[in-house]
Write an enzyme that holds these catalytic residues in place. Sequence first.
Site, PDB file in Angstrom:
ATOM      1  N   ARG A  60       8.798  -7.335  -4.445  1.00  0.00           N
ATOM      2  CA  ARG A  60       9.859  -6.345  -4.661  1.00  0.00           C
ATOM      3  C   ARG A  60      10.823  -6.287  -3.481  1.00  0.00           C
ATOM      4  NH1 ARG A  60       5.339  -3.223  -7.473  1.00  0.00           N
ATOM      5  NH2 ARG A  60       4.410  -3.482  -5.428  1.00  0.00           N
TER       6      ARG A  60
ATOM      7  N   ALA B  41       6.869  -4.697   7.149  1.00  0.00           N
ATOM      8  CA  ALA B  41       5.839  -4.639   6.098  1.00  0.00           C
ATOM      9  C   ALA B  41       4.620  -3.878   6.604  1.00  0.00           C
ATOM     10  CB  ALA B  41       5.484  -6.047   5.647  1.00  0.00           C
TER      11      ALA B  41
ATOM     12  N   ASP C  55       9.154  -2.468  12.506  1.00  0.00           N
ATOM     13  CA  ASP C  55       9.029  -1.088  11.988  1.00  0.00           C
ATOM     14  C   ASP C  55       7.574  -0.632  11.936  1.00  0.00           C
ATOM     15  OD1 ASP C  55      10.075   1.336  10.829  1.00  0.00           O
ATOM     16  OD2 ASP C  55       9.303   0.664   8.890  1.00  0.00           O
TER      17      ASP C  55
ATOM     18  N   GLU D  31      -0.955   2.330  14.428  1.00  0.00           N
ATOM     19  CA  GLU D  31      -0.163   3.517  14.063  1.00  0.00           C
ATOM     20  C   GLU D  31      -1.091   4.714  13.858  1.00  0.00           C
ATOM     21  OE1 GLU D  31       2.407   2.852  10.715  1.00  0.00           O
ATOM     22  OE2 GLU D  31       3.179   1.001  11.557  1.00  0.00           O
TER      23      GLU D  31
ATOM     24  N   HIS E 180       7.833   3.269  11.817  1.00  0.00           N
ATOM     25  CA  HIS E 180       7.551   3.202  10.381  1.00  0.00           C
ATOM     26  C   HIS E 180       8.564   4.054   9.590  1.00  0.00           C
ATOM     27  CE1 HIS E 180       3.987   2.152   7.556  1.00  0.00           C
ATOM     28  NE2 HIS E 180       5.107   2.259   6.858  1.00  0.00           N
TER      29      HIS E 180
ATOM     30  N   ALA F 118      10.807   3.658   4.832  1.00  0.00           N
ATOM     31  CA  ALA F 118      10.972   4.442   3.598  1.00  0.00           C
ATOM     32  C   ALA F 118      11.589   5.806   3.863  1.00  0.00           C
ATOM     33  CB  ALA F 118       9.616   4.612   2.920  1.00  0.00           C
TER      34      ALA F 118
HETATM   35  P1  NAD Z   1       5.000  -6.664  -3.514  1.00  0.00           P
HETATM   36  O1  NAD Z   1       3.580  -6.588  -3.914  1.00  0.00           O
HETATM   37  O2  NAD Z   1       6.063  -6.385  -4.505  1.00  0.00           O
HETATM   38  O3  NAD Z   1       5.311  -8.102  -2.893  1.00  0.00           O
HETATM   39  C1  NAD Z   1       4.452  -8.746  -2.003  1.00  0.00           C
HETATM   40  C2  NAD Z   1       4.601 -10.245  -2.199  1.00  0.00           C
HETATM   41  O4  NAD Z   1       3.799 -10.885  -1.211  1.00  0.00           O
HETATM   42  C3  NAD Z   1       4.094 -10.722  -3.579  1.00  0.00           C
HETATM   43  O5  NAD Z   1       5.100 -11.478  -4.235  1.00  0.00           O
HETATM   44  C4  NAD Z   1       2.884 -11.576  -3.249  1.00  0.00           C
HETATM   45  O6  NAD Z   1       2.737 -12.684  -4.102  1.00  0.00           O
HETATM   46  C5  NAD Z   1       3.207 -12.025  -1.826  1.00  0.00           C
HETATM   47  N1  NAD Z   1       2.036 -12.444  -1.060  1.00  0.00           N
HETATM   48  C6  NAD Z   1       0.782 -11.928  -1.072  1.00  0.00           C
HETATM   49  N2  NAD Z   1      -0.009 -12.612  -0.228  1.00  0.00           N
HETATM   50  C7  NAD Z   1       0.759 -13.587   0.308  1.00  0.00           C
HETATM   51  C8  NAD Z   1       0.508 -14.633   1.243  1.00  0.00           C
HETATM   52  N3  NAD Z   1      -0.698 -14.817   1.779  1.00  0.00           N
HETATM   53  N4  NAD Z   1       1.530 -15.446   1.582  1.00  0.00           N
HETATM   54  C9  NAD Z   1       2.764 -15.282   1.044  1.00  0.00           C
HETATM   55  N5  NAD Z   1       3.057 -14.321   0.140  1.00  0.00           N
HETATM   56  C10 NAD Z   1       2.069 -13.484  -0.210  1.00  0.00           C
HETATM   57  O7  NAD Z   1       5.125  -5.696  -2.240  1.00  0.00           O
HETATM   58  P2  NAD Z   1       6.452  -4.967  -1.733  1.00  0.00           P
HETATM   59  O8  NAD Z   1       6.638  -3.718  -2.504  1.00  0.00           O
HETATM   60  O9  NAD Z   1       7.558  -5.933  -1.672  1.00  0.00           O
HETATM   61  O10 NAD Z   1       5.986  -4.555  -0.256  1.00  0.00           O
HETATM   62  C11 NAD Z   1       5.927  -5.523   0.762  1.00  0.00           C
HETATM   63  C12 NAD Z   1       5.334  -4.924   2.031  1.00  0.00           C
HETATM   64  O11 NAD Z   1       6.174  -3.886   2.533  1.00  0.00           O
HETATM   65  C13 NAD Z   1       3.949  -4.279   1.862  1.00  0.00           C
HETATM   66  O12 NAD Z   1       3.173  -4.583   2.997  1.00  0.00           O
HETATM   67  C14 NAD Z   1       4.257  -2.788   1.842  1.00  0.00           C
HETATM   68  O13 NAD Z   1       3.172  -2.014   2.232  1.00  0.00           O
HETATM   69  C15 NAD Z   1       5.379  -2.749   2.866  1.00  0.00           C
HETATM   70  N6  NAD Z   1       6.246  -1.560   2.832  1.00  0.00           N
HETATM   71  C16 NAD Z   1       6.656  -1.066   4.026  1.00  0.00           C
HETATM   72  C17 NAD Z   1       7.524   0.011   4.051  1.00  0.00           C
HETATM   73  C18 NAD Z   1       7.948   0.601   5.362  1.00  0.00           C
HETATM   74  O14 NAD Z   1       8.195   1.788   5.414  1.00  0.00           O
HETATM   75  N7  NAD Z   1       8.079  -0.171   6.412  1.00  0.00           N
HETATM   76  C19 NAD Z   1       7.966   0.592   2.850  1.00  0.00           C
HETATM   77  C20 NAD Z   1       7.541   0.051   1.650  1.00  0.00           C
HETATM   78  C21 NAD Z   1       6.671  -1.041   1.644  1.00  0.00           C
HETATM   79  C1  MLT Z   2       4.897   2.405   2.050  1.00  0.00           C
HETATM   80  O1  MLT Z   2       3.908   1.674   1.967  1.00  0.00           O
HETATM   81  O2  MLT Z   2       5.402   2.976   1.084  1.00  0.00           O
HETATM   82  C2  MLT Z   2       5.549   2.551   3.363  1.00  0.00           C
HETATM   83  O3  MLT Z   2       4.805   2.019   4.378  1.00  0.00           O
HETATM   84  C3  MLT Z   2       6.162   3.850   3.665  1.00  0.00           C
HETATM   85  C4  MLT Z   2       5.260   5.026   3.802  1.00  0.00           C
HETATM   86  O4  MLT Z   2       4.066   4.897   3.945  1.00  0.00           O
HETATM   87  O5  MLT Z   2       5.783   6.118   3.776  1.00  0.00           O
END
Ligand code: NAD
Ligand code: MLT
Length: 310
Positions: free
Chosen positions: A149, A230, A255, A260, A278, A281
Site C-alpha cells: 500500500r 516503516a 521515522d 521506541e 514515528h 501517520a
Molecule cells: P503492506 O502490507 O500493504 O505492504 C507491505 C509489502 O511488503 C507487501 O507488498 C509485501 O509483499 C512486501 N514484503 C513483505 N515481506 C517482504 C520482504 N521480505 N521483502 C520484500 N518485500 C516484502 O504494508 P503497508 O501498509 O504498505 O505498510 C508498510 C510498512 O509501513 C509497515 O511496516 C507498516 O507497519 C509501516 N507503517 C508505518 C507508519 C508510520 O507511521 N511510520 C504508518 C503506517 C504504516
Molecule cells: C501504523 O502502523 O499505523 C503506524 O506505525 C502509525 C501508528 O502506529 O500510529
Amino acid sequence: MKILVAETISEKGIEVLINAGASVDVNTKLSREQLLGIIGDYDAIIVRSVTKVNEEFYQKATKLKVVGRAGNGVDNIDMEGATKRGIIVVNTPESNVVSAAEHTIGLLLASCRNIPQAHARLQERVWDRSNLKGVELLNKTVGIVGLGRIGSLVATRLKAFGMNVIAYDPYISDARFKKFGVEKREKLEDLIKESDFITVHTPKTEETMGMIGKDQFKIAKKGVRVVNCARGGIIDEQALVEALKEKIVASAGIDVLVDEPNPTSPLLDLSNVVVTPHLGADTVEAQDNVGVTVAQEVISALKGEMVPNA
Ligand code: NAD
Ligand code: MLT
C-alpha cells in the site's frame, strides 16, 4: 462494553465509542505496571504502536474480547496469543497510508537537502551555507523495498519527480509492478547495487528485520541515501550508523527506531540523519480516519457483527 483507550486516538473516534453506548476510559499515560493492573476490567483496548499486547498482557486481560489497533502494523500484537484466547484483533490498514507515504517523501527531501540542519543553523542566527549542499532527485534511481500500500503510493509520487523507480517485493504479482510503472528486481542485491536512494516499506517480520545491513551496505553505491518510515530495525541501526560514519550512506531519513519510544538510538547522534518520532501517520486526516475506523470496528466486534479488518 468497557473500553480502555491506552494510546491517543482522535476525538471523533472517542465520540463513536461513546455514541455507541460504551463506557470509555481514555488513559494514555499509564505505566506498564498500571496497565497490567487495570486491564482485567476491560472488554476491549485500543492501542497504537507503543503498547506491547503480548503473553504477559493477555494473562492479566481476563475479560478482554477485542484489541483495536489504531493504525496499520500489528507487530506489537501477539496474534497467536489472541487467536488462542478467542480475542478479536482489528486494525485500520488503509486509513493512514497516504500520510505515511507523504512523510516518506518529506524525510527523503529533508535529508537529501539538509533542511532541518539548515533550519537549526539559521535559528541560531548563523547564515552559513557551507556543508549543506544537497542532491536532486531527477533521473536518480530509487529502490523501493516492499511495493504494498505505502510502497506503491511512494512509487507514484517519486515518478512525478522524474526518478527511475525500481522495486523488490517477491510476494506480489508482476501485474502490480506494471500497474505502478515500476521495474521489478528479482533480487534485493540488484536493487541495492543500482539505487541512489533506498526506501523500505515492508512489515516488520523475522525475514525483514535487518534485511538491509552490513552486507547490503558493502555492495551499495557510495553515497546512497536511505529512508525508513516503516519499522525500526528493517534497516539495521548499528550497520546504518557505521555506514553513515564512513559516508557509504550520505544521509538517512528515519521515522522509526528499534527502541521506541525511548530515544536511545545511536542514529540520534549523527548530523547526516533526519529523524522524527514515528510521525508517519500523524496528520489530522489520518488520525480522524484511523480513530473513527478503529472505534467502529471495536464496537462491531464487541456486538458480534461482521468486522472488515479482523
Ligand atoms: P503492506 O502490507 O500493504 O505492504 C507491505 C509489502 O511488503 C507487501 O507488498 C509485501 O509483499 C512486501 N514484503 C513483505 N515481506 C517482504 C520482504 N521480505 N521483502 C520484500 N518485500 C516484502 O504494508 P503497508 O501498509 O504498505 O505498510 C508498510 C510498512 O509501513 C509497515 O511496516 C507498516 O507497519 C509501516 N507503517 C508505518 C507508519 C508510520 O507511521 N511510520 C504508518 C503506517 C504504516
Ligand atoms: C501504523 O502502523 O499505523 C503506524 O506505525 C502509525 C501508528 O502506529 O500510529
